[in-house]
Design an enzyme around this catalytic site. Structure first.
Site, mmCIF file in Angstrom:
data_model
loop_
_atom_site.group_PDB
_atom_site.id
_atom_site.type_symbol
_atom_site.label_atom_id
_atom_site.label_comp_id
_atom_site.label_asym_id
_atom_site.label_seq_id
_atom_site.Cartn_x
_atom_site.Cartn_y
_atom_site.Cartn_z
ATOM 1 N N GLY A 192 1.050 43.741 -15.964
ATOM 2 C CA GLY A 192 0.025 43.958 -16.984
ATOM 3 C C GLY A 192 -1.254 44.500 -16.364
ATOM 4 N N ARG A 218 8.091 31.836 -7.645
ATOM 5 C CA ARG A 218 7.432 30.619 -7.142
ATOM 6 C C ARG A 218 8.426 29.458 -7.014
ATOM 7 N NH1 ARG A 218 2.378 32.308 -6.687
ATOM 8 N NH2 ARG A 218 1.644 33.674 -8.339
ATOM 9 N N ARG A 223 -6.964 46.782 -7.246
ATOM 10 C CA ARG A 223 -8.212 47.547 -7.309
ATOM 11 C C ARG A 223 -8.384 48.426 -6.077
ATOM 12 N NH1 ARG A 223 -8.003 43.205 -10.387
ATOM 13 N NH2 ARG A 223 -9.278 43.080 -12.270
ATOM 14 N N LYS A 239 5.809 30.262 -18.380
ATOM 15 C CA LYS A 239 5.683 31.142 -17.212
ATOM 16 C C LYS A 239 6.942 32.016 -17.140
ATOM 17 C CE LYS A 239 1.714 29.546 -15.669
ATOM 18 N NZ LYS A 239 0.530 30.371 -15.430
ATOM 19 N N LYS A 299 -3.589 39.583 -5.011
ATOM 20 C CA LYS A 299 -3.083 40.627 -5.911
ATOM 21 C C LYS A 299 -4.186 41.391 -6.653
ATOM 22 C CE LYS A 299 0.131 39.568 -8.957
ATOM 23 N NZ LYS A 299 1.356 39.119 -9.667
ATOM 24 N N ASP A 304 -0.232 27.911 -10.853
ATOM 25 C CA ASP A 304 0.704 28.578 -9.943
ATOM 26 C C ASP A 304 1.159 27.697 -8.777
ATOM 27 O OD1 ASP A 304 0.686 30.860 -11.419
ATOM 28 O OD2 ASP A 304 -0.677 31.977 -10.106
ATOM 29 N N SER A 351 -11.686 38.559 -20.119
ATOM 30 C CA SER A 351 -10.601 39.270 -19.438
ATOM 31 C C SER A 351 -11.151 40.233 -18.398
ATOM 32 C CB SER A 351 -9.748 40.042 -20.446
ATOM 33 O OG SER A 351 -8.975 41.011 -19.769
#
Ligand code: C5P
Length: 637
Positions: free
Chosen positions: A97, A390, A30, A343, A25, A316, A170
């Site tokens: 986000g 998930r 990007r 989550k 992801k 995850d 971040s």
């Protein structure tokens, strides 16, 4: 094609073959943004097909980037600063986000105002961390309140470089500043005390940006100067978290052998592999293209282990590791996993429920989850994802890990679209004929048997869509009457059916004409059975009904020939009846004798007459409550 809403999973079907998960992801986001800025045509293979990256893609498209999808999961971007322009409305980042923060940096370089909006959950996430540095660079960034909550208004323009030391680790903030730095005067510097994900600086360098990276204690200093970008052709490596579902399936379903190819193998992203190895799983990493690996998993007996949260920083992969623990011999302990509570849903509770649903035991004490496995195949179970992608995928793997002959049901399965639209398709390819399928419920029967009421209620209970195929035949009949075509003029009516667009939902329309009310008129009631006896009309409508189910991820479909002709593979087939008196009473708006006449034509016509499918459950609804009937239908799942 949509992901199934409810997945029916046969137990004990081995997974064999090669699979590639959707693109990682972070890299996908990007690739989209850099492709929009680069002058020319960028080609991205294996882009993430999830909703989050979809939001980034839709945003750059709204600003004038060209987006083509030639097939095979390839996305072609036609970009360049000269092409981009203000979007017509706000850019919708959905739940993502990453999209919002990175786009804020991108649009800060444009001399116009952009509004960035998100869904309810994103609208509660602070954007001050990007607003502050972008403001210092000369952009005007406004949000709600002190923490700058979305919607975010960004007015960009003549930016100048800053020297920014990150206060929080971040990668999103770093990336936003670097993207803005591409159009700022002077040098833009980001110092981070701890190195966060490095995709942005690596991909910017690859696209020819004037960028340098130097070490800084345990972190790094990244400096960028105003640059134009070159288009790049790239293959996004496979998502490591998604790979875990197939790898665990390969480990726990007897007879399986799975290769997950081209998985991103960057730092700290494949911590689940050593966990499985400690459990005795036969899993190996075979290095592939730089930064990627093939993960090879073969089924073998599993035993319990201890898992520390630091091994799986994002947590995850815990839901699917819990499935491995449920199959293993002994008690597997996951410690410090309290973060799972915050989550998409309370995943800690969800994991415990899932494990129990498939016959193993789970306990939660503080932040520790302990799972005692059954030491072999699980029991078939029924589990609802509560909208968590998930959990939905982990439960599908648990279903496969059940014994042969067992059948499991995962409701809320559509949640996989967040990150992995094609998960069920990939699972189906690995498992072959007896594989997981979307749930189809076929409800047939004569007029007035209660099909509409029952199918509506069953669909609602299962969270899937309902299709009233009778409304489609009625719509064609209504169009024929409207156009002055006689219902028994077979060729003319068939031409109408072939050439018309029919919409069936809360409203029914044909060729844009709303016929919701008119299809219930006595005139249409008279004409419809004649129209429906026309084999060519049936041919066209049956194909559309099948396409509807593919697009809706299964559903509850009612009609006359659904279990026998349209969906002979439906997992549940119901044939509803009621006494003639009861049916005539229920359809008292129809002309006297109308129901009996329709039934006679419907069951004696040549083209797929009303008939009970051999494997249908027969249910007489006379004198029974809707709730009672619905419960009985649901019991057949
Ligand atoms: O379900 P409903 O009563 O609205 O259907 C109207 C008519 O459409 C039926 O009497 C039948 O002639 C036709 N029909 C059909 N096949 C279906 C659904 C409806 O022939 N699958």
């Amino acid at each position: 094609m949509s992901a199934p809403r409810v997945l029916v999973v046969p137990g004990g079907v081995p997974c064999r073959g090669v699979v590639r998960t959707p693109g990682e992801k972070s890299i996908s986001h990007r690739a989209v943004l850099l492709g929009a800025l680069a002058d020319g045509t960028s080609i991205v293979h294996g882009l993430s097909d999830g909703a989050d990256v979809g939001a980034s893609l839709a945003a750059v498209e709204a600003m004038g980037a060209g987006v083509d999808r030639p097939g095979d999961g390839t996305v072609v971007l036609h970009g360049g600063r000269g092409r981009l322009h203000p979007a017509d409305g706000p850019l919708d980042c959905g739940n993502s986000g990453t999209s919002m923060r990175l786009l804020a940096g991108l649009v800060a370089g444009f001399g116009w105002e952009t509004e960035l909006v998100g869904d309810e959950s994103l609208s509660g996430r602070p954007m001050d961390r990007v607003a502050e540095p972008l403001g210092l660079m000369g952009a005007t960034v406004h949000g709600r309140g002190e923490r700058c909550l979305p919607p975010l208004h960004v007015r960009g323009g003549a930016l100048h470089g800053i020297d920014w030391t990150s206060r929080v680790a971040s990668a999103q903030v770093k990336s936003a500043i670097l993207l803005a730095g591409l159009s700022a005067s002077g040098t833009t510097v980001v110092r981070e005390a701890v190195t966060t994900r490095t995709h942005t600086e690596e991909m910017l360098a690859e696209a020819g940006a004037d960028i340098t990276v130097e070490p800084w204690g345990e972190g790094r200093i990244v400096s960028v100067r105003a640059s134009s970008l070159q288009p790049v052709e790239r293959t996004v490596p496979g998502d490591p978290s998604a790979s875990a579902f197939f790898v665990v399936a390969g480990c726990v379903v007897p007879g399986s052998a799975v290769d997950v190819e081209g998985v991103y193998s960057g730092p700290a992203r494949l911590g689940y592999v050593p966990v499985l190895q400690r459990m005795g799983a036969d899993v190996t990493l075979v290095p592939g293209q730089p930064g990627t690996a093939t993960i090879r998993a073969t089924a073998s007996p599993m035993r319990a282990t201890e898992v520390r949260a630091s091994e799986i920083p994002s947590l995850d992969e815990i839901p699917v590791l819990a499935v491995a623990a449920a199959v293993a011999q002994g008690t597997t302990v996951f410690s410090d996993v309290g973060e799972l509570r915050v989550k998409e849903v309370d995943r800690l509770a969800a994991v415990a429920d899932m494990v129990a649903a498939f016959g193993a035991f789970a306990t939660i004490e503080g932040d520790t989850l302990a799972i005692t496995g059954v030491g072999g195949p699980l029991r078939g179970g029924r589990f609802d994802s509560q909208g968590d992608h998930r959990m939905a995928m982990a439960a599908a793997v648990a279903g496969l890990a059940a014994g042969p002959g067992e059948r499991s049901l995962v409701t809320g399965f559509g949640a996989v679209e967040t990150s992995y639209r094609g998960f069920a398709d990939d699972l189906r390819r690995l498992t072959g004929v007896d594989s997981p399928r979307p749930l189809l419920v076929a409800i047939d029967g004569p007029a007035g048997a209660g099909k509409s009421t029952v199918s509506t209620a069953v669909a609602e209970r299962l969270g899937i869509d309902r299709l009233d195929t009778g409304a489609m035949y009625r719509a064609v009949a209504a169009l024929a009457l409207e156009r002055g075509v006689r219902p028994d003029d077979a060729a003319a009516v068939a031409a109408l059916a072939a050439g018309s667009v029919i919409e069936v939902g809360e409203r029914v329309a044909i060729d844009g004409m709303d016929v919701t009310a008119v299809i219930r008129s006595p005139e249409v009631g008279q004409a419809v059975s004649v129209v429906a006896a026309n084999p060519e009309v049936r041919h066209h409508l049956v194909r559309r009904q099948q396409a509807w189910a593919a697009a809706h991820g299964g559903g509850v479909v009612e009609g006359r020939d659904i279990g026998s002709v349209v969906f002979p593979q439906a997992q549940v087939k119901v044939y509803l009846t009621a006494s003639p008196e009861e049916r005539a009473r229920r359809r008292n708006d129809e002309a006297p004798g109308g129901v009996a006449r329709r039934d006679r034509i419907d069951s004696t016509r040549d083209a797929s007459p009303l008939r009970e499918a051999e494997d249908a459950h027969r249910l007489d609804t006379t004198g029974r409550t809707v709730q009672d009937v619905v419960e009985e239908v649901l019991s057949w799942l």
